[in-house]
Design a protein around this motif. Structure first.
Motif, PDB file in Angstrom:
ATOM      1  N   LEU A  38      42.991  -3.417 -20.249  1.00 16.25           N
ATOM      2  CA  LEU A  38      42.764  -1.990 -20.464  1.00 16.25           C
ATOM      3  C   LEU A  38      41.286  -1.641 -20.679  1.00 16.25           C
ATOM      4  CD1 LEU A  38      45.891  -1.215 -22.632  1.00 16.25           C
ATOM      5  CD2 LEU A  38      45.457  -0.489 -20.295  1.00 16.25           C
ATOM      6  N   ASN A  39      40.433  -2.658 -20.800  1.00 12.74           N
ATOM      7  CA  ASN A  39      38.975  -2.462 -20.822  1.00 12.74           C
ATOM      8  C   ASN A  39      38.513  -1.443 -21.861  1.00 12.74           C
ATOM      9  OD1 ASN A  39      38.638  -4.269 -18.632  1.00 12.74           O
ATOM     10  ND2 ASN A  39      39.159  -2.642 -17.194  1.00 12.74           N
ATOM     11  N   VAL A  40      38.947  -1.629 -23.099  1.00 12.97           N
ATOM     12  CA  VAL A  40      38.467  -0.790 -24.196  1.00 12.97           C
ATOM     13  C   VAL A  40      37.039  -1.223 -24.525  1.00 12.97           C
ATOM     14  CG1 VAL A  40      38.833  -0.103 -26.599  1.00 12.97           C
ATOM     15  CG2 VAL A  40      40.794  -0.549 -25.093  1.00 12.97           C
ATOM     16  N   PRO A  41      36.068  -0.288 -24.508  1.00 17.71           N
ATOM     17  CA  PRO A  41      34.679  -0.683 -24.765  1.00 17.71           C
ATOM     18  C   PRO A  41      34.452  -1.033 -26.230  1.00 17.71           C
ATOM     19  CG  PRO A  41      34.829   1.693 -24.600  1.00 17.71           C
ATOM     20  CD  PRO A  41      36.196   1.157 -24.257  1.00 17.71           C
ATOM     21  N   ALA A  43      32.958   2.561 -30.682  1.00 17.27           N
ATOM     22  CA  ALA A  43      33.264   2.639 -29.256  1.00 17.27           C
ATOM     23  C   ALA A  43      34.733   2.346 -28.968  1.00 17.27           C
ATOM     24  CB  ALA A  43      32.378   1.665 -28.476  1.00 17.27           C
ATOM     25  N   CYS A  44      35.413   1.650 -29.877  1.00 13.31           N
ATOM     26  CA  CYS A  44      36.785   1.205 -29.601  1.00 13.31           C
ATOM     27  C   CYS A  44      37.835   2.094 -30.262  1.00 13.31           C
ATOM     28  CB  CYS A  44      36.959  -0.246 -30.043  1.00 13.31           C
ATOM     29  SG  CYS A  44      36.726  -0.529 -31.821  1.00 13.31           S
ATOM     30  N   LEU A  45      37.549   3.375 -30.405  1.00 13.13           N
ATOM     31  CA  LEU A  45      38.506   4.297 -31.009  1.00 13.13           C
ATOM     32  C   LEU A  45      39.813   4.370 -30.214  1.00 13.13           C
ATOM     33  CD1 LEU A  45      36.528   7.493 -32.108  1.00 13.13           C
ATOM     34  CD2 LEU A  45      37.995   6.095 -33.566  1.00 13.13           C
ATOM     35  N   VAL A  46      40.921   4.303 -30.929  1.00 11.77           N
ATOM     36  CA  VAL A  46      42.239   4.541 -30.342  1.00 11.77           C
ATOM     37  C   VAL A  46      43.010   5.442 -31.290  1.00 11.77           C
ATOM     38  CG1 VAL A  46      42.288   2.326 -29.132  1.00 11.77           C
ATOM     39  CG2 VAL A  46      43.268   2.509 -31.428  1.00 11.77           C
ATOM     40  N   TRP A  93      43.473   8.376 -35.699  1.00 14.59           N
ATOM     41  CA  TRP A  93      42.439   7.549 -35.067  1.00 14.59           C
ATOM     42  C   TRP A  93      42.202   6.276 -35.873  1.00 14.59           C
ATOM     43  CZ3 TRP A  93      41.086   8.551 -30.269  1.00 14.59           C
ATOM     44  CH2 TRP A  93      41.188   9.860 -29.777  1.00 14.59           C
ATOM     45  N   ARG A  94      41.978   5.174 -35.160  1.00 11.04           N
ATOM     46  CA  ARG A  94      41.664   3.896 -35.772  1.00 11.04           C
ATOM     47  C   ARG A  94      40.628   3.175 -34.893  1.00 11.04           C
ATOM     48  NH1 ARG A  94      44.212   6.246 -38.966  1.00 11.04           N
ATOM     49  NH2 ARG A  94      45.878   5.526 -40.354  1.00 11.04           N
ATOM     50  N   LEU A  95      39.912   2.243 -35.510  1.00 10.32           N
ATOM     51  CA  LEU A  95      38.984   1.391 -34.766  1.00 10.32           C
ATOM     52  C   LEU A  95      39.740   0.124 -34.392  1.00 10.32           C
ATOM     53  CD1 LEU A  95      35.796   1.822 -36.976  1.00 10.32           C
ATOM     54  CD2 LEU A  95      36.365   2.996 -34.850  1.00 10.32           C
ATOM     55  N   PHE A 136      40.898   6.310 -26.501  1.00  6.17           N
ATOM     56  CA  PHE A 136      39.940   7.420 -26.473  1.00  6.17           C
ATOM     57  C   PHE A 136      39.539   7.665 -25.031  1.00  6.17           C
ATOM     58  CE2 PHE A 136      35.764   9.344 -26.505  1.00  6.17           C
ATOM     59  CZ  PHE A 136      35.815  10.244 -27.554  1.00  6.17           C
ATOM     60  N   ASP A 137      39.670   8.900 -24.586  1.00  4.79           N
ATOM     61  CA  ASP A 137      39.308   9.283 -23.220  1.00  4.79           C
ATOM     62  C   ASP A 137      38.125  10.239 -23.284  1.00  4.79           C
ATOM     63  OD1 ASP A 137      39.039  10.173 -20.636  1.00  4.79           O
ATOM     64  OD2 ASP A 137      41.165  10.617 -20.336  1.00  4.79           O
ATOM     65  N   PRO A 138      36.927   9.789 -22.901  1.00  7.09           N
ATOM     66  CA  PRO A 138      35.759  10.668 -23.008  1.00  7.09           C
ATOM     67  C   PRO A 138      35.894  11.959 -22.211  1.00  7.09           C
ATOM     68  CG  PRO A 138      35.274   8.730 -21.667  1.00  7.09           C
ATOM     69  CD  PRO A 138      36.598   8.486 -22.316  1.00  7.09           C
TER      70      PRO A 138
END
Length: 305
Positions: free
Chosen positions: A28-31, A41-44, A68-70, A85-87
């Motif tokens: 899923l390539n979460v940054p 950067a890894c907010l979900v 929200w969580r890291l 997280f979708d910019p």
């Protein structure tokens, strides 16, 4: 084993799995940059179920209430459904209005879709496509009508490689604005102020220097910039005078410059910023010079993990 769900995808993971690792192992390539709960950067967003969060204080209360969580700080211990997280929908659009290169340092200026409130010295997560990196703000709120960032592109990197291709009019997305360790306090008006930066660690201190002057700072201000490229030399020298002294130090002369720091007052406040090794060297000299630990504020630029 608990099941992890993102959109239409659902799969089992071992109990206690790190959420960031589980997501990325699934492609899923979460940054991420730091894996320490700092870069964000890894907010979900947790939609159903909750992981164990090792660092709940890293997020503001309102963010946590929204789910929200890291991901880097979370362990999956029960069934969990999350949204990444979708910019494009969760970030704020900002257009490129200025690109200036000083050697390998890019001065990037953005204008956000709407006015923003922030303080000198804060940092924000910049999204360039699917790549996210936190950068300190060099702009002065209420005076600059843009957001300014200083990006060191000397070495290859996912963000820097794309930044080299930016053009005026391109769009980035802004993530969360965060308050770092660096700021300016009105209680410091009459106290000596040391601003010590290495490389692009100058960015937040440039904003704080101008904030101090705007607030009518009365004490002496000493600025030291250690770098290969003194990219703001002309702007710094323009502020130098009776109150502000500026010392531009070549990287190879770092130790000699540190040895020259002499404390004139135990009331001195020191703000330090740069890469970990540089901040450590500054901090060691400040301790030797006699600056009280409670009067030293440092922001460390962590390399991408």
């Amino acid at each position: 084993m608990p099941e992890l769900c993102v959109g239409e995808r659902q799969w089992a993971v071992p109990g206690g799995s790190n959420l960031l690792d589980a997501l990325n192992e699934a492609g899923l390539n979460v940054p991420y940059s730091c894996r320490a709960g700092s870069c964000h950067a890894c907010l979900v967003r947790c939609l159903d179920g909750m992981p164990i969060d090792a660092k709940p204080e890293a997020l503001a209360a309102d963010k946590r209430e929204q789910g929200w969580r890291l991901a880097c700080q979370c362990a999956v211990v029960s069934d969990l459904r999350v949204a990444l997280f979708d910019p494009r929908s969760d970030g704020l659009p900002a257009a490129v209005i200025g690109l200036d290169w000083f050697g390998d340092v890019l001065r990037l200026r953005l204008r956000s879709e709407r006015p923003l409130r922030y303080q000198a010295g804060q940092h924000v997560l910049l999204w360039l496509g699917a790549v996210a990196r936190p950068y300190s703000l060099a702009s002065l709120p209420g005076e600059d009508d843009y957001l300014e960032f200083h990006i060191d592109c000397q070495r290859p990197g996912a963000f820097c490689d794309q930044a080299r291709g930016l053009q005026v009019g391109d769009e980035l997305r802004l993530g969360e604005f965060r308050g770092g360790a660096l700021h300016y306090e009105l209680d410091w008006l009459d106290r000596p102020l040391w601003l010590l930066a290495a490389g692009t660690g100058l960015a937040p201190l440039w904003g704080i220097l101008r904030e101090a002057l705007r607030q009518g700072h009365q004490g002496e201000i000493q600025v030291m910039h250690v770098a290969r490229e003194h990219y703001l030399a002309e702007a710094l020298q323009a502020l130098a005078g009776k109150q502000v002294s500026v010392e531009l130090v070549a990287s190879e002369d770092f130790e000699a410059a540190l040895a020259g720091l002499r404390l004139a007052s135990r009331q001195t406040v020191a703000l330090v910023c740069g890469a970990p090794n540089s901040v450590e060297r500054f901090a060691r000299r400040l301790f030797i010079a006699g600056v009280p630990r409670g009067q030293v504020f440092a922001d460390v630029f962590v390399e991408p993990a």
